[in-house]
Write an enzyme that holds these catalytic residues in place. Structure first.
Site, PDB file in Angstrom:
ATOM      1  N   ASN A   7       0.854  -1.190   0.000  1.00 44.67           N
ATOM      2  CA  ASN A   7       0.000   0.000   0.000  1.00 44.67           C
ATOM      3  C   ASN A   7       0.891   1.242   0.000  1.00 44.67           C
ATOM      4  OD1 ASN A   7      -1.458   2.270   1.002  1.00 44.67           O
ATOM      5  ND2 ASN A   7      -3.113   0.894   1.578  1.00 44.67           N
ATOM      6  N   ASP A   9      -0.105   4.501  -0.183  1.00 40.29           N
ATOM      7  CA  ASP A   9      -0.801   5.744   0.182  1.00 40.29           C
ATOM      8  C   ASP A   9       0.109   6.740   0.906  1.00 40.29           C
ATOM      9  OD1 ASP A   9      -3.094   4.594  -0.783  1.00 40.29           O
ATOM     10  OD2 ASP A   9      -3.973   4.190   1.183  1.00 40.29           O
ATOM     11  N   HIS A  10       0.957   6.209   1.803  1.00 40.13           N
ATOM     12  CA  HIS A  10       1.699   7.136   2.662  1.00 40.13           C
ATOM     13  C   HIS A  10       2.868   7.813   1.963  1.00 40.13           C
ATOM     14  CE1 HIS A  10      -1.062   6.611   5.741  1.00 40.13           C
ATOM     15  NE2 HIS A  10      -0.776   5.345   5.981  1.00 40.13           N
ATOM     16  N   HIS A  43      -5.597   3.685  -1.928  1.00 41.18           N
ATOM     17  CA  HIS A  43      -6.943   4.029  -1.463  1.00 41.18           C
ATOM     18  C   HIS A  43      -7.281   5.420  -1.988  1.00 41.18           C
ATOM     19  CE1 HIS A  43      -9.771   4.357   2.322  1.00 41.18           C
ATOM     20  NE2 HIS A  43     -10.401   4.646   1.197  1.00 41.18           N
ATOM     21  N   ARG A  45      -9.465   8.054  -1.524  1.00 42.92           N
ATOM     22  CA  ARG A  45     -10.460   8.477  -0.534  1.00 42.92           C
ATOM     23  C   ARG A  45     -11.319   9.602  -1.099  1.00 42.92           C
ATOM     24  NH1 ARG A  45      -8.910   6.785   4.970  1.00 42.92           N
ATOM     25  NH2 ARG A  45     -10.598   8.133   5.608  1.00 42.92           N
ATOM     26  N   ARG A  49      -7.159  12.799   0.454  1.00 42.61           N
ATOM     27  CA  ARG A  49      -6.134  13.321   1.363  1.00 42.61           C
ATOM     28  C   ARG A  49      -4.724  12.852   0.994  1.00 42.61           C
ATOM     29  NH1 ARG A  49      -7.290   9.994   6.882  1.00 42.61           N
ATOM     30  NH2 ARG A  49      -9.255  11.106   6.754  1.00 42.61           N
ATOM     31  N   HIS A  50      -4.607  11.724   0.299  1.00 41.37           N
ATOM     32  CA  HIS A  50      -3.253  11.325  -0.150  1.00 41.37           C
ATOM     33  C   HIS A  50      -3.257  11.004  -1.654  1.00 41.37           C
ATOM     34  CE1 HIS A  50      -5.122   7.575   1.076  1.00 41.37           C
ATOM     35  NE2 HIS A  50      -4.807   7.685   2.345  1.00 41.37           N
ATOM     36  N   GLU A  70      -8.482   0.375  -3.009  1.00 41.07           N
ATOM     37  CA  GLU A  70      -9.360   0.413  -1.843  1.00 41.07           C
ATOM     38  C   GLU A  70     -10.298   1.599  -2.011  1.00 41.07           C
ATOM     39  OE1 GLU A  70      -7.132   0.824   1.716  1.00 41.07           O
ATOM     40  OE2 GLU A  70      -5.972  -0.976   1.363  1.00 41.07           O
ATOM     41  N   THR A 101      -8.083   3.555   7.844  1.00 40.33           N
ATOM     42  CA  THR A 101      -9.306   2.761   7.898  1.00 40.33           C
ATOM     43  C   THR A 101      -9.409   2.067   9.246  1.00 40.33           C
ATOM     44  OG1 THR A 101      -8.924   2.365   5.566  1.00 40.33           O
ATOM     45  CG2 THR A 101     -10.626   1.046   6.619  1.00 40.33           C
ATOM     46  N   GLU A 151     -10.837  -9.324   2.744  1.00 36.21           N
ATOM     47  CA  GLU A 151      -9.584  -9.004   3.421  1.00 36.21           C
ATOM     48  C   GLU A 151      -9.923  -8.907   4.893  1.00 36.21           C
ATOM     49  OE1 GLU A 151      -7.035  -5.945   1.780  1.00 36.21           O
ATOM     50  OE2 GLU A 151      -6.366  -5.410   3.796  1.00 36.21           O
ATOM     51  N   HIS A 191      -3.903  -4.587   7.681  1.00 39.84           N
ATOM     52  CA  HIS A 191      -4.007  -3.533   8.688  1.00 39.84           C
ATOM     53  C   HIS A 191      -3.100  -3.785   9.889  1.00 39.84           C
ATOM     54  CE1 HIS A 191      -5.658   0.053  10.551  1.00 39.84           C
ATOM     55  NE2 HIS A 191      -5.433  -0.581  11.679  1.00 39.84           N
ATOM     56  N   GLY A 213       1.127  -1.495   4.377  1.00 40.41           N
ATOM     57  CA  GLY A 213       1.486  -0.158   3.924  1.00 40.41           C
ATOM     58  C   GLY A 213       2.418   0.588   4.849  1.00 40.41           C
ATOM     59  N   HIS A 214       1.890   1.008   5.986  1.00 39.15           N
ATOM     60  CA  HIS A 214       2.598   1.976   6.816  1.00 39.15           C
ATOM     61  C   HIS A 214       3.988   1.516   7.224  1.00 39.15           C
ATOM     62  CE1 HIS A 214       3.576   4.234  10.505  1.00 39.15           C
ATOM     63  NE2 HIS A 214       3.102   5.234   9.791  1.00 39.15           N
TER      64      HIS A 214
HETATM   65  N1  PXP Z   1      -5.804  -3.027   4.001  1.00 42.19           N
HETATM   66  C1  PXP Z   1      -6.747  -2.072   4.065  1.00 42.19           C
HETATM   67  C2  PXP Z   1      -8.127  -2.404   3.599  1.00 42.19           C
HETATM   68  C3  PXP Z   1      -6.437  -0.789   4.547  1.00 42.19           C
HETATM   69  O1  PXP Z   1      -7.388   0.148   4.577  1.00 42.19           O
HETATM   70  C4  PXP Z   1      -5.113  -0.509   4.943  1.00 42.19           C
HETATM   71  C5  PXP Z   1      -4.763   0.860   5.432  1.00 42.19           C
HETATM   72  O2  PXP Z   1      -4.915   1.773   4.422  1.00 42.19           O
HETATM   73  C6  PXP Z   1      -4.161  -1.522   4.827  1.00 42.19           C
HETATM   74  C7  PXP Z   1      -4.533  -2.782   4.378  1.00 42.19           C
HETATM   75  C8  PXP Z   1      -2.730  -1.306   5.186  1.00 42.19           C
HETATM   76  O3  PXP Z   1      -2.628  -1.088   6.548  1.00 42.19           O
HETATM   77  P1  PXP Z   1      -1.256  -0.612   7.148  1.00 42.19           P
HETATM   78  O4  PXP Z   1      -0.938   0.713   6.537  1.00 42.19           O
HETATM   79  O5  PXP Z   1      -1.538  -0.545   8.614  1.00 42.19           O
HETATM   80  O6  PXP Z   1      -0.240  -1.660   6.777  1.00 42.19           O
END
Ligand code: PXP
Length: 242
Positions: A7, A9-10, A43, A45, A49-50, A70, A101, A151, A191, A213-214
Site C-alpha cells: 500500500n 498511500d503514505h 486508497h 479516498r 487526502r493522499h 481500496e 481505515t 480481506e 491492517h 502499507g505503513h
Molecule cells: N488493508 C486495508 C483495507 C487498509 O485500509 C489498509 C490501510 O490503508 C491496509 C490494508 C494497510 O494497513 P497498514 O498501513 O496498517 O499496513
C-alpha cells in the site's frame, strides 16, 4: 506462496504535506515492484487526502503486477473505479475524521448497497473484495452479496497488548480463514502488520494475500522502498506454512 500487496498511500501523504509533486506514489509503485511486490494497493479516498485522481490514472497505466484499489462504496468513487478498471477493488468503510481505515465494512447492515456496487464493478471485470472484521456473519454475508474475496482486518491482532490477547486474536483469524474458505472466498489480510508482528499471521494457513502499507513505507525512509519490500516479502516467505 503468499502474495504481498504494497500500500503506497503514505508516499502520497508525504507529498501532500507540502502539496507539491514529490515523492511520487507512481515512482513508489515501480520501486515496490522492483523489490518483489506482487501487487500495488492504493486508497482513493473521497477527501483525496493522499492519493488523487492523477495518481490512480497513472498507476493503472504503469503497474505491471496487480492493481488493488481500496474504496468506499460511494457513488462518485464507484463511477471512477468502473472507468479505471483496476484488477481488484477492496471495499472499505471510510470516515473523514479517521487517521486510517478503522475496522471493517458492515456488509450485514448494507447488503442492498453492497450487492449493487459489487455487481456493477464485477460487470466490468473487476475482482471484488470486502475488508471486514473476522466475524462469521460478515464473512457469510460477503459471499452472499457476491464478493469473490475478503480481506480480514488484522487490527485486533496488531493492537493486542498481551501475549494472551494476541493468541486469542490469531485464533479468531484462523477460524475466519476457515469460514472464508468454506464460502469459496479468497482470504486476504491487512491492517497494522509490521516487520515485528507479521510472522505469526504469515504462519496461519490460508491467507492468499497480505496488504501492508505503513510499516513498509516507514522503513523505506531509511532503507529505500525496494529494499523494504524485499525484506517484508522475505519475512512472509520465511514464515509461510510449509
Ligand atoms: N488493508 C486495508 C483495507 C487498509 O485500509 C489498509 C490501510 O490503508 C491496509 C490494508 C494497510 O494497513 P497498514 O498501513 O496498517 O499496513
Amino acid at each position: 506462496m503468499p502474495l504481498l500487496g504494497v500500500n503506497i498511500d503514505h508516499v502520497a501523504t508525504v507529498r501532500q504535506a507540502r502539496r507539491t509533486d514529490e515523492p511520487d506514489p507512481v515512482w513508489a509503485a515501480v520501486q515496490a515492484e522492483l523489490g518483489g511486490a506482487d501487487g500495488i494497493t492504493f486508497h482513493l479516498r473521497e477527501d483525496r487526502r493522499h492519493i488523487n485522481d492523477r495518481d490512480a490514472r497513472l498507476l493503472k497505466e504503469t503497474v505491471a503486477t496487480k492493481l488493488n484499489m481500496e474504496m468506499a462504496a460511494a457513488d462518485e468513487i464507484v463511477a471512477i473505479a468502473a472507468e479505471l478498471r483496476p484488477d481488484q477493488c477492496t471495499l472499505v468503510p471510510e470516515r473523514r475524521e479517521e487517521l486510517t481505515t478503522e475496522g471493517g465494512l458492515d456488509v450485514v447492515g448494507h447488503r442492498e448497497r453492497m450487492t449493487r456496487v459489487v455487481s456493477r464493478l464485477r460487470e466490468v471485470g473487476i475482482v471484488m473484495s470486502a475488508f471486514i472484521e473476522p466475524i462469521e456473519d460478515q464473512i457469510v454475508a460477503s459471499a452472499e452479496v457476491g464478493f469473490e474475496g475478503i480481506e480480514l482486518w488484522t487490527g485486533g491482532y496488531a493492537h493486542a497488548t498481551s501475549d494472551q490477547d494476541r493468541g486469542a486474536a490469531l485464533e479468531v483469524l484462523r477460524r475466519a480463514i476457515a469460514v472464508g474458505a468454506e464460502q469459496g472466498l479468497a482470504v486476504h489480510a491487512g491492517h497494522g502488520l509490521t516487520y515485528r508482528n507479521v510472522a505469526p499471521v504469515a504462519a496461519l494457513p490460508g491467507f492468499v494475500e497480505f496488504n501492508i502499507g505503513h510499516s513498509i513505507v516507514a522503513r523505506s525512509v531509511f532503507s529505500g522502498l525496494a529494499s523494504a519490500v524485499r525484506e517484508m516479502k522475505a519475512l512472509l516467505l520465511r514464515h509461510a506454512p510449509k
